[in-house]
Design a protein around this motif. Structure first.
Motif, short mmCIF file in Angstrom:
data_model
loop_
_atom_site.label_atom_id
_atom_site.label_comp_id
_atom_site.label_asym_id
_atom_site.label_seq_id
_atom_site.Cartn_x
_atom_site.Cartn_y
_atom_site.Cartn_z
N GLU A 108 0.83 -1.22 0.05
CA GLU A 108 -0.04 0.12 0.14
C GLU A 108 0.82 1.18 -0.05
N ARG A 109 2.06 1.32 0.64
CA ARG A 109 2.86 2.37 0.76
C ARG A 109 3.50 2.64 -0.57
N VAL A 110 3.98 1.74 -1.43
CA VAL A 110 4.55 1.83 -2.59
C VAL A 110 3.53 2.18 -3.98
N GLU A 111 2.19 1.84 -3.55
CA GLU A 111 1.25 2.09 -4.54
C GLU A 111 0.99 3.63 -4.40
N ARG A 112 0.86 4.21 -2.92
CA ARG A 112 0.70 5.63 -2.70
C ARG A 112 2.01 6.44 -3.29
N ASP A 113 3.29 5.97 -3.29
CA ASP A 113 4.44 6.54 -3.23
C ASP A 113 5.18 5.65 -3.93
N GLU A 114 5.43 5.62 -5.07
CA GLU A 114 6.45 4.88 -5.92
C GLU A 114 8.06 5.26 -5.55
N ASP A 115 8.24 6.16 -4.88
CA ASP A 115 9.42 6.70 -4.63
C ASP A 115 9.89 6.33 -3.12
N ASP A 116 9.26 5.79 -2.55
CA ASP A 116 9.35 5.08 -1.08
C ASP A 116 10.59 4.35 -1.16
N ALA A 117 11.67 4.50 -0.99
CA ALA A 117 12.92 3.69 -1.14
C ALA A 117 12.92 2.77 -0.04
N GLU A 118 12.47 3.27 1.30
CA GLU A 118 12.40 2.56 2.33
C GLU A 118 11.51 1.40 2.36
N ALA A 119 10.50 1.78 1.93
CA ALA A 119 9.19 0.46 1.92
C ALA A 119 9.81 -0.39 0.64
N LEU A 139 2.85 -5.93 -8.04
CA LEU A 139 4.02 -5.61 -8.59
C LEU A 139 4.00 -5.30 -10.15
N VAL A 140 3.60 -6.32 -10.66
CA VAL A 140 3.48 -6.21 -12.30
C VAL A 140 2.70 -4.97 -12.64
N ARG A 141 1.60 -4.56 -11.92
CA ARG A 141 0.82 -3.54 -12.35
C ARG A 141 1.63 -2.05 -12.01
N LEU A 142 2.75 -2.07 -11.23
CA LEU A 142 3.30 -1.10 -10.99
C LEU A 142 4.61 -1.00 -11.82
N ALA A 143 4.78 -2.19 -12.31
CA ALA A 143 6.17 -2.28 -13.21
C ALA A 143 6.44 -1.52 -14.35
N ALA A 144 5.09 -1.10 -15.10
CA ALA A 144 5.36 -0.29 -16.31
C ALA A 144 5.89 1.04 -15.98
N ARG A 145 5.61 1.63 -14.66
CA ARG A 145 6.42 2.86 -14.34
C ARG A 145 7.59 2.98 -13.51
N SER A 146 7.49 1.78 -12.78
CA SER A 146 8.41 1.50 -11.70
C SER A 146 9.58 0.58 -11.89
N ASP A 147 10.93 1.22 -11.89
CA ASP A 147 12.04 0.02 -12.19
C ASP A 147 12.00 -0.85 -10.82
N ARG A 148 11.76 -0.24 -9.74
CA ARG A 148 11.89 -1.07 -8.46
C ARG A 148 10.82 -2.30 -8.64
N ALA A 149 9.65 -1.91 -8.78
CA ALA A 149 8.69 -3.09 -9.11
C ALA A 149 8.89 -3.90 -10.24
N ARG A 150 9.57 -3.55 -11.18
CA ARG A 150 9.85 -4.47 -12.41
C ARG A 150 10.94 -5.21 -12.02
N GLY A 151 12.03 -4.70 -11.22
CA GLY A 151 13.02 -5.37 -10.74
C GLY A 151 12.80 -6.60 -9.77
N LEU A 152 11.93 -6.12 -8.84
CA LEU A 152 11.43 -7.29 -7.82
C LEU A 152 10.43 -8.34 -8.23
N ALA A 153 9.67 -8.12 -9.33
CA ALA A 153 8.79 -8.85 -9.85
C ALA A 153 9.97 -9.93 -10.81
N GLY A 154 10.67 -9.28 -11.50
CA GLY A 154 11.75 -10.03 -12.06
C GLY A 154 12.46 -11.08 -11.14
#
Length: 240
Positions: free
Chosen positions: A21-32, A58-73
């Protein structure tokens, strides 16, 4: 999703959905993102139920988030392990299809994280053994047992050369024999697809390395010739 049954690698069941929920609200939340990574995956080798439960989000976020794409991978690269979550993995089929399309589109853009995305796509295609080890062929080594005499043969593909050898603890790689790269026209199956994708995306060093990997090597001990990729895959492809 019943998160009460989705333990992460620390045994918690509610922390991961809160972090999502935190990264969905703020995709730049590095700590989360950092905490998500060490809760879903153990040392980048083992994925836990919470990892598969989180994967579609994570896949839903991956198109615009490098962190989401990397973690899903990373989750996909661990999907062949002894995680005991085959039912959860099967439920991710739709998200995996979506992720495949996303990764292919990302590779076509020739991104800075090309190799990581390429390895993730290999895992999506269930080529887990290649997704785990394929490098940029600047300094890649593969250990293979000769299928004829069982000698341990080192295969080098990189800046130091492209050869088979016997690795000596004191002398290094001795009795080197030049590899015999496969012609692109002779490649088939996985090798053809891997090579064609690298060529399409302008990754010539990667393409040339794949041609070597799917080519032939000579055993320095018995002089027999074998196909490198076949022998490596036979020893390292996971039993599904």
């Amino acid at each position: 999703m019943n998160w009460d049954e989705m333990a992460d690698c620390h045994g918690d069941v509610h922390r991961v959905p809160a972090l999502l929920e935190r990264v969905e609200r703020d995709e730049d939340d590095a700590e989360a993102w950092d905490e998500l990574g060490y809760r879903l995956l153990l040392e980048e080798e083992w994925v836990f139920p919470a990892g598969f439960a989180a994967f579609p989000r994570l896949v839903r976020l991956a198109a615009r988030s490098d962190r989401a794409r990397g973690l899903a991978g990373s989750i996909m690269r661990c999907a062949a392990g002894g995680h005991g979550c085959d039912d959860l993995l099967a439920e991710c089929a739709g998200a995996i299809t979506e992720f495949r399309t996303l990764l292919d589109r990302h590779l076509r853009s020739r991104p800075a994280d090309y190799l990581a995305a390429y390895r993730a796509l290999l895992a999506v295609e269930e080529e887990y053994h290649w997704g785990a080890v394929i490098g940029d062929f600047s300094d890649d080594f593969y250990e293979i047992d000769c299928p004829h005499c069982a000698a341990e043969v080192t295969i080098a593909i990189g800046g130091y050369g492209r050869y088979s050898a016997i690795r000596d603890w004191h002398l290094g790689d001795v009795d080197r024999r030049a590899l015999r790269p496969a012609s692109p026209d002779d490649l088939s199956g996985t090798g053809r697809w891997m090579h064609a994708t690298a060529v399409r995306d302008g990754r010539q060093t990667l393409a040339d390395g794949i041609a070597c990997l799917f080519g032939q090597a000579e055993c320095p001990r018995c002089a027999s010739v074998f196909t490198i990729a076949d022998e490596y895959a036979a020893s390292h492809r996971p039993v599904m």
